[in-house]
Design an enzyme around this catalytic site. Structure first.
Site, PDB file in Angstrom:
ATOM      1  N   PHE A  93      13.688  46.678  29.460  1.00 16.68           N
ATOM      2  CA  PHE A  93      13.891  45.398  30.153  1.00 16.68           C
ATOM      3  C   PHE A  93      12.693  45.057  31.036  1.00 16.68           C
ATOM      4  CE2 PHE A  93      18.620  46.755  30.061  1.00 16.68           C
ATOM      5  CZ  PHE A  93      18.795  46.224  28.794  1.00 16.68           C
TER       6      PHE A  93
ATOM      7  N   LYS B 283      30.707  48.505  47.244  1.00 15.56           N
ATOM      8  CA  LYS B 283      30.240  49.732  47.919  1.00 15.56           C
ATOM      9  C   LYS B 283      29.897  49.435  49.382  1.00 15.56           C
ATOM     10  CE  LYS B 283      30.561  52.623  44.562  1.00 15.56           C
ATOM     11  NZ  LYS B 283      31.506  53.736  44.626  1.00 15.56           N
TER      12      LYS B 283
ATOM     13  N   TYR C 286      29.795  44.741  42.259  1.00 17.95           N
ATOM     14  CA  TYR C 286      29.844  46.209  42.354  1.00 17.95           C
ATOM     15  C   TYR C 286      29.169  46.679  43.647  1.00 17.95           C
ATOM     16  CZ  TYR C 286      28.524  51.070  41.802  1.00 17.95           C
ATOM     17  OH  TYR C 286      28.317  52.407  42.042  1.00 17.95           O
TER      18      TYR C 286
ATOM     19  N   LEU D  99      35.169  51.895  39.760  1.00 13.74           N
ATOM     20  CA  LEU D  99      34.501  51.289  38.602  1.00 13.74           C
ATOM     21  C   LEU D  99      33.025  51.134  38.955  1.00 13.74           C
ATOM     22  CD1 LEU D  99      37.135  48.512  37.768  1.00 13.74           C
ATOM     23  CD2 LEU D  99      37.050  50.893  36.989  1.00 13.74           C
TER      24      LEU D  99
ATOM     25  N   LEU E  76      42.229  58.438  34.469  1.00 13.51           N
ATOM     26  CA  LEU E  76      41.677  58.568  33.100  1.00 13.51           C
ATOM     27  C   LEU E  76      41.252  57.221  32.511  1.00 13.51           C
ATOM     28  CD1 LEU E  76      44.012  61.332  31.592  1.00 13.51           C
ATOM     29  CD2 LEU E  76      41.757  61.609  32.644  1.00 13.51           C
TER      30      LEU E  76
ATOM     31  N   ARG F  32      16.005  42.327  32.851  1.00 15.51           N
ATOM     32  CA  ARG F  32      17.464  42.203  33.013  1.00 15.51           C
ATOM     33  C   ARG F  32      17.720  41.522  34.364  1.00 15.51           C
ATOM     34  NH1 ARG F  32      20.837  47.788  32.825  1.00 15.51           N
ATOM     35  NH2 ARG F  32      19.662  48.132  34.750  1.00 15.51           N
TER      36      ARG F  32
ATOM     37  N   PHE G  95      20.988  57.964  44.140  1.00 11.24           N
ATOM     38  CA  PHE G  95      20.005  57.193  43.399  1.00 11.24           C
ATOM     39  C   PHE G  95      20.426  57.230  41.913  1.00 11.24           C
ATOM     40  CE2 PHE G  95      17.048  55.343  46.398  1.00 11.24           C
ATOM     41  CZ  PHE G  95      17.700  55.746  47.553  1.00 11.24           C
ATOM     42  N   ASN G  96      19.598  57.578  40.951  1.00 10.90           N
ATOM     43  CA  ASN G  96      20.024  57.428  39.550  1.00 10.90           C
ATOM     44  C   ASN G  96      20.383  58.780  38.921  1.00 10.90           C
ATOM     45  OD1 ASN G  96      18.527  54.956  40.265  1.00 10.90           O
ATOM     46  ND2 ASN G  96      18.836  54.425  38.111  1.00 10.90           N
TER      47      ASN G  96
ATOM     48  N   SER H 185      25.999  54.258  46.937  1.00 13.59           N
ATOM     49  CA  SER H 185      24.949  54.055  45.935  1.00 13.59           C
ATOM     50  C   SER H 185      23.713  53.456  46.574  1.00 13.59           C
ATOM     51  CB  SER H 185      25.498  53.086  44.888  1.00 13.59           C
ATOM     52  OG  SER H 185      24.473  52.603  44.059  1.00 13.59           O
TER      53      SER H 185
END
Ligand code: NAD
Ligand code: WQD
Length: 338
Positions: free
Chosen positions: A217, A152, A148, A83, A33, A291, A177-178, A124
């Site tokens: 961005f 992965k 990150y 995360l 959680l 970005r 993907f997204n 990812s």
């Protein structure tokens, strides 16, 4: 079949749990959680009529995992827990390696002790780094540009070595993907804490009046309108991809790798425009500088999953934005506090 879903109360995990129940599987959710709320369980029940078993535990707690696997006769594990904020991973690399890498190693070790040999891992498209061309196939070279992404990539490599040493295991690496959108009921959706890092939840919060304006961005990428292009995939399609992977790869020993994307690219302005149409709200935006670490374009060649998993994304951009808006407008502050 009983399936342990780590990170099961999170965004993708909760939607996958619904599709598992609808497909006749029996998911057992495990989550600490850290980035989700217990209220998700009641929403799953609202949609499916079934409140899944929930274990509040950390994937780094090996005893808790062994208990969860043995007490529930688990046959396969879908591992979402981890995360996922790229920027935060640059500030807190140890937390990312600990949760994502160490967490997965503890899970694999617990599975070995409990005799569970089927694992599906949330990877990812970030493992492709800055791809030389698009669309991206699974055989493209991999690289990492932030902790990150590196977490992965390291997990993919660890699991590949582990599967080589244990050829009877079935390990599936799904490269998302997204993911965007939400369950069409509007009862479940993406509920980021604080300022959203990702485009779609940010746009949704502007539409609902929680934020004033989207910062776009960069407007000088070598793309048709100068803004970044991505392969946005409806979270329900992504969820269905896990069911397909469980059925078609999860029963075969081996190391299986699949892109889960649509094969279509949309720009930031396409997304803002589609969301404005779906919500009927103006979405003010302004161009700001690029970005750091962003790439111009990224979309999948999803044909391997189509061929081998008999899965392909079926929900279009209109459905992604319509469902995201239904969730956001009926839950403007996200899930209620536990
Ligand atoms: P999310 O944060 O909504 O869900 C992750 C869940 O894992 C949360 O409920 C969190 O509380 C839980 N968790 C984190 N660390 C844990 C730990 N140590 N022990 C137990 N539970 C823990 O994220 P999501 O968007 O649903 O992503 C799920 C997975 O998919 C993640 O591994 C993520 O890296 C991966 N992924 C996400 C995206 C995306 O854009 N959302 C894209 C590609 C890959
Ligand atoms: C999409 C586009 C931005 C926010 C990230 C991770 C990736 C994966 C998915 C987990 C880009 C632009 C964004 C904003 C903007 N996650 N944008 N204004 O960067 O493609 O991928 O999430 O594995 O690993 O890197 O997704 O939604 O952040 O950005 O203009 O406020 O929207 O520049 O072109 P991204 P995103």
């Amino acid at each position: 079949m009983n399936v342990l879903v780590t990170g099961g109360t999170g965004y993708i995990g909760s939607h996958t749990c619904i599709q598992l129940i609808e497909a006749g599987f029996n998911p057992v959710l495990l989550d600490n959680l850290y980035n989700s709320k217990k209220a998700v369980l009641e929403r799953i029940k609202r949609v499916t009529g079934v409140e899944p078993l929930f274990i509040q535990a950390d994937v780094r707690d090996k005893n808790a995992l062994i208990n969860a696997l043995q007490a529930n006769n688990i046959e396969a594990v879908i591992h979402f827990a981890g995360l996922k904020a790229v920027g935060e991973s640059v500030e807190k690399p140890l937390e990312y390696y600990d949760n994502n890498v160490h967490g997965t190693l503890v899970l694999a070790d617990a599975m070995r002790e409990a005799g569970v040999t089927r694992l599906i891992f949330s990877s990812s498209a970030t493992v492709y780094g800055d791809p030389a061309s698009v669309p991206i196939t699974e055989s493209f070279p991999t690289s990492a540009t932030n902790p990150y992404g590196r977490s992965k990539l390291i997990v993919e490599e660890c699991l590949t070595d582990f599967q080589t040493a244990n050829p009877d295991w079935s390990i599936t690496l799904l490269r998302y993907f997204n993911p965007v959108g939400s369950h069409p009921s509007g009862s479940l959706g993406e509920d980021p804490q604080g300022i959203p890092n990702n485009l779609m939840p940010y746009v949704a919060q502007v539409a609902v009046g929680r934020r004033e304006c989207v910062s776009v961005f960069g407007d000088d990428y070598p793309t048709p309108d100068g803004t970044g292009v991505r392969d946005y995939i409806h979270v329900m399609d992504l969820a269905d991809g896990h069911i397909a992977a469980l059925k078609h790869a999860g029963s075969k020993p081996g190391l299986h790798v699949y892109n889960l994307g649509t094969g279509n690219g949309y720009s930031v302005l396409d997304m803002i425009d589609a969301f404005a149409k779906a919500s009927g709200k103006p979405i003010p935006y302004q161009f700001v500088t690029r970005r750091p670490g962003d790439i111009a374009e990224c979309w999948a060649d999803p044909s391997k999953a189509q061929r081998e998993l008999h899965w392909q994304a079926t929900r279009n951009l209109e459905e992604m934005t319509r469902d995201a808006w239904r969730w956001q407008s009926s839950n403007p502050q996200g899930y209620p506090e536990d």
